[in-house]
Design a protein around this motif. Structure first.
Motif, PDB file in Angstrom:
ATOM      1  N   ILE A   1       0.424  -0.971  -0.289  1.00  0.00           N
ATOM      2  CA  ILE A   1       0.089  -0.199   0.504  1.00  0.00           C
ATOM      3  C   ILE A   1       0.593   1.768   0.232  1.00  0.00           C
ATOM      4  O   ILE A   1       0.594   2.236  -0.752  1.00  0.00           O
ATOM      5  CB  ILE A   1      -1.115  -0.284   1.092  1.00  0.00           C
ATOM      6  N   LYS A   2       2.364   1.556   0.273  1.00  0.00           N
ATOM      7  CA  LYS A   2       2.727   2.629   0.874  1.00  0.00           C
ATOM      8  C   LYS A   2       3.315   3.049  -0.084  1.00  0.00           C
ATOM      9  O   LYS A   2       3.488   3.335  -0.571  1.00  0.00           O
ATOM     10  CB  LYS A   2       3.639   2.500   1.719  1.00  0.00           C
ATOM     11  N   ARG A   3       3.687   2.058  -0.721  1.00  0.00           N
ATOM     12  CA  ARG A   3       4.181   1.661  -2.343  1.00  0.00           C
ATOM     13  C   ARG A   3       3.678   2.295  -3.253  1.00  0.00           C
ATOM     14  O   ARG A   3       3.739   2.974  -4.789  1.00  0.00           O
ATOM     15  CB  ARG A   3       5.009   0.580  -2.855  1.00  0.00           C
ATOM     16  N   SER A   4       2.819   1.870  -3.600  1.00  0.00           N
ATOM     17  CA  SER A   4       0.902   1.675  -4.164  1.00  0.00           C
ATOM     18  C   SER A   4       0.625   3.147  -4.166  1.00  0.00           C
ATOM     19  O   SER A   4       0.027   4.373  -4.816  1.00  0.00           O
ATOM     20  CB  SER A   4       0.242   1.229  -4.583  1.00  0.00           C
ATOM     21  N   ASN A   5       1.128   4.463  -3.124  1.00  0.00           N
ATOM     22  CA  ASN A   5       0.588   5.505  -2.956  1.00  0.00           C
ATOM     23  C   ASN A   5       1.645   6.412  -3.298  1.00  0.00           C
ATOM     24  O   ASN A   5       1.738   7.744  -1.851  1.00  0.00           O
ATOM     25  CB  ASN A   5      -0.366   5.319  -1.568  1.00  0.00           C
ATOM     26  N   THR A   6       1.990   6.313  -4.358  1.00  0.00           N
ATOM     27  CA  THR A   6       3.045   7.388  -4.168  1.00  0.00           C
ATOM     28  C   THR A   6       3.420   8.332  -6.114  1.00  0.00           C
ATOM     29  O   THR A   6       3.347   7.302  -6.588  1.00  0.00           O
ATOM     30  CB  THR A   6       4.912   6.720  -4.160  1.00  0.00           C
ATOM     31  N   ASP A   7       3.677   9.436  -5.938  1.00  0.00           N
ATOM     32  CA  ASP A   7       4.120   9.329  -7.190  1.00  0.00           C
ATOM     33  C   ASP A   7       5.573   9.988  -7.668  1.00  0.00           C
ATOM     34  O   ASP A   7       7.078   9.881  -6.735  1.00  0.00           O
ATOM     35  CB  ASP A   7       3.236  11.058  -7.389  1.00  0.00           C
ATOM     36  N   ALA A   8       5.823   9.591  -9.118  1.00  0.00           N
ATOM     37  CA  ALA A   8       7.125   9.645  -9.087  1.00  0.00           C
ATOM     38  C   ALA A   8       7.181  10.187 -10.288  1.00  0.00           C
ATOM     39  O   ALA A   8       6.442  10.408 -11.538  1.00  0.00           O
ATOM     40  CB  ALA A   8       7.785   8.120  -9.468  1.00  0.00           C
TER      41      ALA A   8
ATOM     42  N   LEU B   1      10.518  14.326 -22.054  1.00  0.00           N
ATOM     43  CA  LEU B   1      10.229  14.366 -22.901  1.00  0.00           C
ATOM     44  C   LEU B   1      10.480  15.104 -24.028  1.00  0.00           C
ATOM     45  O   LEU B   1      10.019  16.860 -23.813  1.00  0.00           O
ATOM     46  CB  LEU B   1       8.582  14.723 -23.320  1.00  0.00           C
ATOM     47  N   MET B   2      11.153  14.806 -25.747  1.00  0.00           N
ATOM     48  CA  MET B   2      12.128  16.575 -25.859  1.00  0.00           C
ATOM     49  C   MET B   2      11.267  16.042 -27.489  1.00  0.00           C
ATOM     50  O   MET B   2      11.038  15.187 -27.030  1.00  0.00           O
ATOM     51  CB  MET B   2      13.480  15.700 -25.933  1.00  0.00           C
ATOM     52  N   SER B   3      11.025  17.588 -27.723  1.00  0.00           N
ATOM     53  CA  SER B   3      10.588  17.554 -29.185  1.00  0.00           C
ATOM     54  C   SER B   3      11.477  18.932 -29.578  1.00  0.00           C
ATOM     55  O   SER B   3      12.422  19.024 -29.165  1.00  0.00           O
ATOM     56  CB  SER B   3       9.120  17.678 -28.866  1.00  0.00           C
ATOM     57  N   ASN B   4      11.420  18.767 -31.191  1.00  0.00           N
ATOM     58  CA  ASN B   4      11.757  20.346 -31.422  1.00  0.00           C
ATOM     59  C   ASN B   4      12.013  21.389 -30.848  1.00  0.00           C
ATOM     60  O   ASN B   4      12.731  22.224 -30.998  1.00  0.00           O
ATOM     61  CB  ASN B   4      11.551  20.159 -33.086  1.00  0.00           C
ATOM     62  N   THR B   5      11.118  22.098 -30.308  1.00  0.00           N
ATOM     63  CA  THR B   5      11.005  22.925 -30.178  1.00  0.00           C
ATOM     64  C   THR B   5      10.489  23.180 -28.285  1.00  0.00           C
ATOM     65  O   THR B   5      11.456  24.578 -27.926  1.00  0.00           O
ATOM     66  CB  THR B   5       9.414  23.697 -30.256  1.00  0.00           C
ATOM     67  N   GLN B   6      10.511  22.004 -27.710  1.00  0.00           N
ATOM     68  CA  GLN B   6      11.043  22.135 -25.996  1.00  0.00           C
ATOM     69  C   GLN B   6      10.348  21.226 -25.661  1.00  0.00           C
ATOM     70  O   GLN B   6      10.498  19.983 -26.474  1.00  0.00           O
ATOM     71  CB  GLN B   6       8.357  22.682 -25.620  1.00  0.00           C
ATOM     72  N   GLU B   7      10.514  21.175 -24.177  1.00  0.00           N
ATOM     73  CA  GLU B   7      11.126  20.558 -23.489  1.00  0.00           C
ATOM     74  C   GLU B   7      10.192  19.851 -22.348  1.00  0.00           C
ATOM     75  O   GLU B   7       9.653  20.726 -21.468  1.00  0.00           O
ATOM     76  CB  GLU B   7      12.486  20.818 -22.373  1.00  0.00           C
ATOM     77  N   ILE B   8       9.478  18.670 -22.668  1.00  0.00           N
ATOM     78  CA  ILE B   8       8.404  18.320 -21.597  1.00  0.00           C
ATOM     79  C   ILE B   8       8.922  17.816 -19.836  1.00  0.00           C
ATOM     80  O   ILE B   8       9.957  16.132 -20.634  1.00  0.00           O
ATOM     81  CB  ILE B   8       6.992  18.263 -22.048  1.00  0.00           C
ATOM     82  N   ALA B   9       8.352  18.337 -18.870  1.00  0.00           N
ATOM     83  CA  ALA B   9       8.378  16.922 -17.806  1.00  0.00           C
ATOM     84  C   ALA B   9       7.615  16.614 -16.795  1.00  0.00           C
ATOM     85  O   ALA B   9       6.322  16.635 -17.741  1.00  0.00           O
ATOM     86  CB  ALA B   9       8.972  18.308 -16.432  1.00  0.00           C
ATOM     87  N   THR B  10       8.009  14.975 -16.998  1.00  0.00           N
ATOM     88  CA  THR B  10       6.320  14.096 -16.604  1.00  0.00           C
ATOM     89  C   THR B  10       6.777  13.226 -15.507  1.00  0.00           C
ATOM     90  O   THR B  10       7.604  13.531 -14.738  1.00  0.00           O
ATOM     91  CB  THR B  10       6.278  12.512 -17.447  1.00  0.00           C
ATOM     92  N   ARG B  11       5.692  13.107 -14.873  1.00  0.00           N
ATOM     93  CA  ARG B  11       5.454  12.440 -13.538  1.00  0.00           C
ATOM     94  C   ARG B  11       4.322  10.984 -13.636  1.00  0.00           C
ATOM     95  O   ARG B  11       3.559  11.563 -14.884  1.00  0.00           O
ATOM     96  CB  ARG B  11       5.559  13.608 -12.347  1.00  0.00           C
ATOM     97  N   THR B  12       4.263  10.650 -12.528  1.00  0.00           N
ATOM     98  CA  THR B  12       3.473   9.039 -13.082  1.00  0.00           C
ATOM     99  C   THR B  12       2.506   9.256 -11.665  1.00  0.00           C
ATOM    100  O   THR B  12       3.590   9.291 -10.116  1.00  0.00           O
ATOM    101  CB  THR B  12       4.346   8.105 -12.568  1.00  0.00           C
ATOM    102  N   ARG B  13       1.871   9.722 -11.871  1.00  0.00           N
ATOM    103  CA  ARG B  13       0.759   9.572 -10.908  1.00  0.00           C
ATOM    104  C   ARG B  13       0.085   8.265 -10.500  1.00  0.00           C
ATOM    105  O   ARG B  13      -0.375   7.104 -10.578  1.00  0.00           O
ATOM    106  CB  ARG B  13      -0.454  10.412 -10.767  1.00  0.00           C
ATOM    107  N   GLY B  14       0.772   7.976  -9.285  1.00  0.00           N
ATOM    108  CA  GLY B  14       0.447   7.066  -7.823  1.00  0.00           C
ATOM    109  C   GLY B  14      -0.909   7.046  -7.186  1.00  0.00           C
ATOM    110  O   GLY B  14      -0.302   5.911  -6.073  1.00  0.00           O
TER     111      GLY B  14
END
Length: 486
Positions: free
Chosen positions: A214-221, A226-239
């Protein structure tokens, strides 16, 4: 002119330079008013007791085990703190208390840093299950400046506690002089998971495995970029769980096979209830459950100003209708009330003493103009005292106002002697100015000697040690400042 200055001292110089002395008096008045605005208002002098306290919590552990595994380790490490003269400890169920005492006059901040270093070393010998140790100095300013009770006859107690925690208390954290806002009492929301141990054993899981899952499943990581030609986007996994249903739908896997069971979920082996934690503190107001909100001020903050800021913020919240109509906020404790009453009584006593002194002077001299001349020494002397208090870091409290009231009579002693001698010499032959300078020269040395004698009798009290010395230190400084202002 030089002969007059040398023979009459400061009094003769003042007589010969009326404009200059008037400007100096005006400067003193301006500085005194600025100093008065800067002075903090409190009930008693700011005293920090030479004590440091350490608290370690481990819920559910018997007192004997707390003493053997925690208290003794803390005592051995903290006892060698530099300057500590006494170590006291107390062990109870789930709680270990260790108190260090130091001599009065010790730099308690330095002692706190040293004790914190010793505590960090002691943590190596403590069980891993204990909570984060708490270490703090004993400071009377940590007493709540104001306490409010939040109650509602319509709202659910758990919902009321959540509103007080995450909404209401946040409105007061940014007020000037507020150190912290603590919420206590009521029912705090708690999701309770009661597992069926037989079903867990059938799939090869233990209670520890389930808790870790339960503890490991209740976290964001973080999910990288994500790299593109014009921008860089930070991502995260919602958990993180966002509802009770998501907790119940948590998939389970066996610790033996390490495979995910697509059918078995948490609700199949445990009951998940959106409930509340056990009520350890019960708050009631007028037979109705409530939530207590305590406002603590910063150590050097003005108690009256902090309370006024809180009351003003409450008024703004009510005017803007940010507090729901079903919620009632009641003030049950207000430290500024005692401060206001104490200062009002002390100020009234000082004012009454000044008026009575003026009446006695008038009866003695029989001249209203000379009485008013002497009367000007009182406010000017008080403003000088305020300036010295501000430079010394004192506050307006019972002790300092008591020193002002006591020094009121001492303040005008020199003025009465000087003016009476000048009045007597004005009837002699010669110019009025020469008579005044001669009169000032006669009593200048005796006045200085008298004031110096009084200071010599009072100043040694500053060397008194212990709590008594700390309590009366501001009283002695205020009386000495009033005498110097004379």
């Amino acid at each position: 002119m030089k002969h007059r200055f040398r023979s009459g001292g400061l009094a003769a110089w003042s007589i010969n330079h009326p404009v200059g002395i008037s400007m100096l008096a005006l400067s003193v008045i301006v500085l005194g008013f600025f100093a008065l605005q800067r002075l903090s208002i409190d009930l008693l002098p700011h005293i920090i007791y030479p004590d440091i306290r350490v608290r370690v919590l481990e819920p559910g552990v018997p007192a004997q085990i707390m003493e053997d595994q925690i208290t003794r380790q803390l005592e051995e490490q903290l006892a060698i703190t530099e300057g500590a003269i006494q170590v006291q400890s107390k062990s109870s169920e789930g709680r270990s208390n260790v108190d260090l005492s130091f001599p009065y006059g010790t730099d308690i901040d330095r002692a706190l840093r040293d004790a914190s270093t010793r505590l960090d070393r002691a943590r190596r010998f403590l069980p891993d299950t204990v909570e984060q140790p708490i270490i703090y100095k004993r400071d009377p300013s940590q007493i709540s400046a104001m306490e409010l009770i939040i109650s509602s006859s319509e709202r659910d107690p758990v919902e009321l506690r959540s509103w007080a925690d995450f909404t209401f208390s946040r409105w007061f954290l940014n007020l000037p002089g507020v150190a912290s806002v603590e919420v206590g009492g009521g029912l705090e929301r708690e999701v309770q998971i009661t597992a069926d141990q037989e079903m867990l054993a059938s799939i090869g899981l233990s209670l520890t495995d389930l808790a870790e899952l339960i503890k490991r499943s209740n976290t964001d990581a973080a999910g990288g970029r994500l790299m593109s030609n014009t921008q860089e986007i930070a991502t995260r996994t919602r958990g993180r769980f966002d509802s009770i249903e998501s907790i119940r739908a948590l998939p389970l896997w066996s610790s033996e096979s390490n495979r995910v069971d697509s059918v078995l979920h948490l609700e199949d082996v445990a009951s998940v209830v959106d409930s509340h934690a056990d009520e350890r503190i019960r708050i009631r107001l007028n037979h109705q459950p409530g939530i207590k909100l305590s406002v603590q001020k910063q150590p050097q903050a003005n108690t009256v100003s902090v309370v006024d800021e809180v009351l003003n913020r409450l008024e703004v919240l009510n005017n803007q209708q940010l507090i729901p109509a079903d919620i009632e906020v009641t003030t049950v404790s207000d430290e500024s009330t005692y401060v206001r009453h104490a200062l009002s009584n002390a100020s009234l006593a000082a004012l009454s003493g000044a008026v009575l002194a003026m009446i006695v002077i008038y009866l003695f001299l029989g001249n209203m103009i000379r009485t008013l001349i002497i009367g000007t020494a009182i406010p000017i002397g008080i403003l000088v005292t305020f300036t010295i208090m501000d430079l010394s870091g004192l506050t307006l409290n019972i002790m300092t106002l008591g020193g002002l009231a006591l020094g009121m009579g001492l303040l005008i002693d020199s003025t009465i002697v000087m003016l009476e001698n000048i009045t007597r010499h004005q009837h002699d032959a010669g110019s009025v100015e020469d008579n005044a300078v001669r009169a000032a020269a006669e009593v200048n040395s005796p006045i200085v000697a008298s004031t110096g004698t009084n200071l010599a009798a009072i100043l040694p009290f500053l060397f008194i040690g212990g709590l008594t010395g700390l309590l009366f230190q501001e009283l002695i400084i205020t009386i000495s400042s009033a005498m110097l202002a004379a």
